[in-house]
Scaffold this motif. Structure first.
Motif, PDB file in Angstrom:
ATOM      1  N   VAL A  27       2.853  -1.455   3.669  1.00  0.00           N
ATOM      2  CA  VAL A  27       2.416  -0.227   2.048  1.00  0.00           C
ATOM      3  C   VAL A  27       4.235  -0.008   1.354  1.00  0.00           C
ATOM      4  CG1 VAL A  27       2.580   2.325   1.176  1.00  0.00           C
ATOM      5  CG2 VAL A  27       1.259   0.777   3.452  1.00  0.00           C
ATOM      6  N   ARG A  28       4.961  -0.274   2.089  1.00  0.00           N
ATOM      7  CA  ARG A  28       6.204  -1.312   1.830  1.00  0.00           C
ATOM      8  C   ARG A  28       6.573  -1.971  -0.038  1.00  0.00           C
ATOM      9  NH1 ARG A  28       9.686   0.746   6.526  1.00  0.00           N
ATOM     10  NH2 ARG A  28      10.595   2.636   5.924  1.00  0.00           N
ATOM     11  N   SER A  29       5.736  -2.660   1.521  1.00  0.00           N
ATOM     12  CA  SER A  29       5.375  -4.325   0.317  1.00  0.00           C
ATOM     13  C   SER A  29       4.965  -4.582  -1.226  1.00  0.00           C
ATOM     14  CB  SER A  29       5.015  -5.345   0.813  1.00  0.00           C
ATOM     15  OG  SER A  29       4.931  -6.542   0.628  1.00  0.00           O
ATOM     16  N   ILE A  30       3.529  -3.886  -1.122  1.00  0.00           N
ATOM     17  CA  ILE A  30       2.598  -3.426  -1.772  1.00  0.00           C
ATOM     18  C   ILE A  30       2.957  -2.804  -3.204  1.00  0.00           C
ATOM     19  CG2 ILE A  30       0.602  -2.127  -2.980  1.00  0.00           C
ATOM     20  CD1 ILE A  30      -0.118  -2.889   0.533  1.00  0.00           C
ATOM     21  N   LEU A  31       3.898  -1.858  -2.906  1.00  0.00           N
ATOM     22  CA  LEU A  31       4.866  -0.736  -3.724  1.00  0.00           C
ATOM     23  C   LEU A  31       5.838  -1.047  -4.829  1.00  0.00           C
ATOM     24  CD1 LEU A  31       5.131   2.790  -1.542  1.00  0.00           C
ATOM     25  CD2 LEU A  31       3.888   1.855  -3.750  1.00  0.00           C
ATOM     26  N   GLN A  32       6.967  -2.342  -3.743  1.00  0.00           N
ATOM     27  CA  GLN A  32       8.002  -3.051  -4.240  1.00  0.00           C
ATOM     28  C   GLN A  32       7.088  -3.931  -5.208  1.00  0.00           C
ATOM     29  OE1 GLN A  32       9.376  -4.330  -0.927  1.00  0.00           O
ATOM     30  NE2 GLN A  32      11.143  -3.182  -1.075  1.00  0.00           N
ATOM     31  N   ARG A  33       6.203  -4.311  -5.170  1.00  0.00           N
ATOM     32  CA  ARG A  33       5.958  -5.942  -6.191  1.00  0.00           C
ATOM     33  C   ARG A  33       4.822  -5.367  -6.822  1.00  0.00           C
ATOM     34  NH1 ARG A  33       3.366  -8.288  -2.432  1.00  0.00           N
ATOM     35  NH2 ARG A  33       0.976  -6.733  -2.013  1.00  0.00           N
ATOM     36  N   ALA A  34       4.481  -3.782  -6.700  1.00  0.00           N
ATOM     37  CA  ALA A  34       4.151  -2.953  -7.311  1.00  0.00           C
ATOM     38  C   ALA A  34       4.574  -2.657  -8.689  1.00  0.00           C
ATOM     39  CB  ALA A  34       2.700  -2.329  -7.447  1.00  0.00           C
ATOM     40  N   ARG A  35       6.067  -2.269  -8.453  1.00  0.00           N
ATOM     41  CA  ARG A  35       7.329  -1.589  -9.215  1.00  0.00           C
ATOM     42  C   ARG A  35       7.713  -2.790 -10.125  1.00  0.00           C
ATOM     43  NH1 ARG A  35      11.032   2.952  -5.952  1.00  0.00           N
ATOM     44  NH2 ARG A  35       9.335   3.984  -6.252  1.00  0.00           N
TER      45      ARG A  35
END
Length: 156
Positions: A27-35
């Motif tokens: 989930v962290r990775s998804i959020l970082q990628r989205a940012r």
């Protein structure tokens, strides 16, 4: 009532500790990628807007003539009119940069790796007078992922 329920759930320490690490990392990775993608998309839109503003300034300055009237105070007046509404982003210095951006790339930025280059990259690239050298730096910056410090060092 719903606010109290949410607050009590959030205050329970076990709710945070029961999340599996692998899931949390995903989930962290998804959020970082989205940012990162949101930043890149926003950057692309703003760089494109700066080029368009530069184009409009040149068109307005020239007023249908092949050369501009250099006695004009267009940029100063434009900065003054837009400054309160948009802040320092439309300062005289920035508007001059937008104008130079258009003059440096009059055919637009089609074919360039726009999404990977920030406005700071483009400002540095505008300083390179030799077109072939500028093309080289654009290509290398995009392919090698140079940040602005690396680009500036390589141009110098």
């Amino acid at each position: 009532m719903a606010a109290k329920k949410t607050a009590s759930i959030a205050s329970q320490p076990s709710a945070v500790t029961t999340v599996p690490n692998a899931f949390l990392d995903d989930v962290r990775s998804i959020l970082q990628r989205a940012r990162h993608q949101a930043y890149a998309a926003s950057n692309f839109i703003m760089v494109e807007a700066y080029w368009q503003i530069g184009q409009r300034i040149v068109q307005q300055e020239q007023g249908g003539q092949t050369r501009a009237d250099y006695g004009s105070h267009l940029i100063r007046d434009l900065a003054r009119n837009l400054g309160e509404e948009f802040g320092g982003g439309v300062s005289v210095a920035n508007l001059k940069n937008f104008r130079q951006f258009y003059l440096t790339f009059p055919s637009g930025l089609k074919g360039y790796a726009l999404r990977s280059l920030s406005w700071t990259h483009w400002r540095l690239l505008m300083r390179v007078d030799n077109v072939e050298a500028r093309e080289y730096y654009i290509r290398e910056t995009a392919e090698q992922g140079w940040n602005t410090r690396v680009l500036e060092r390589n141009i110098a």
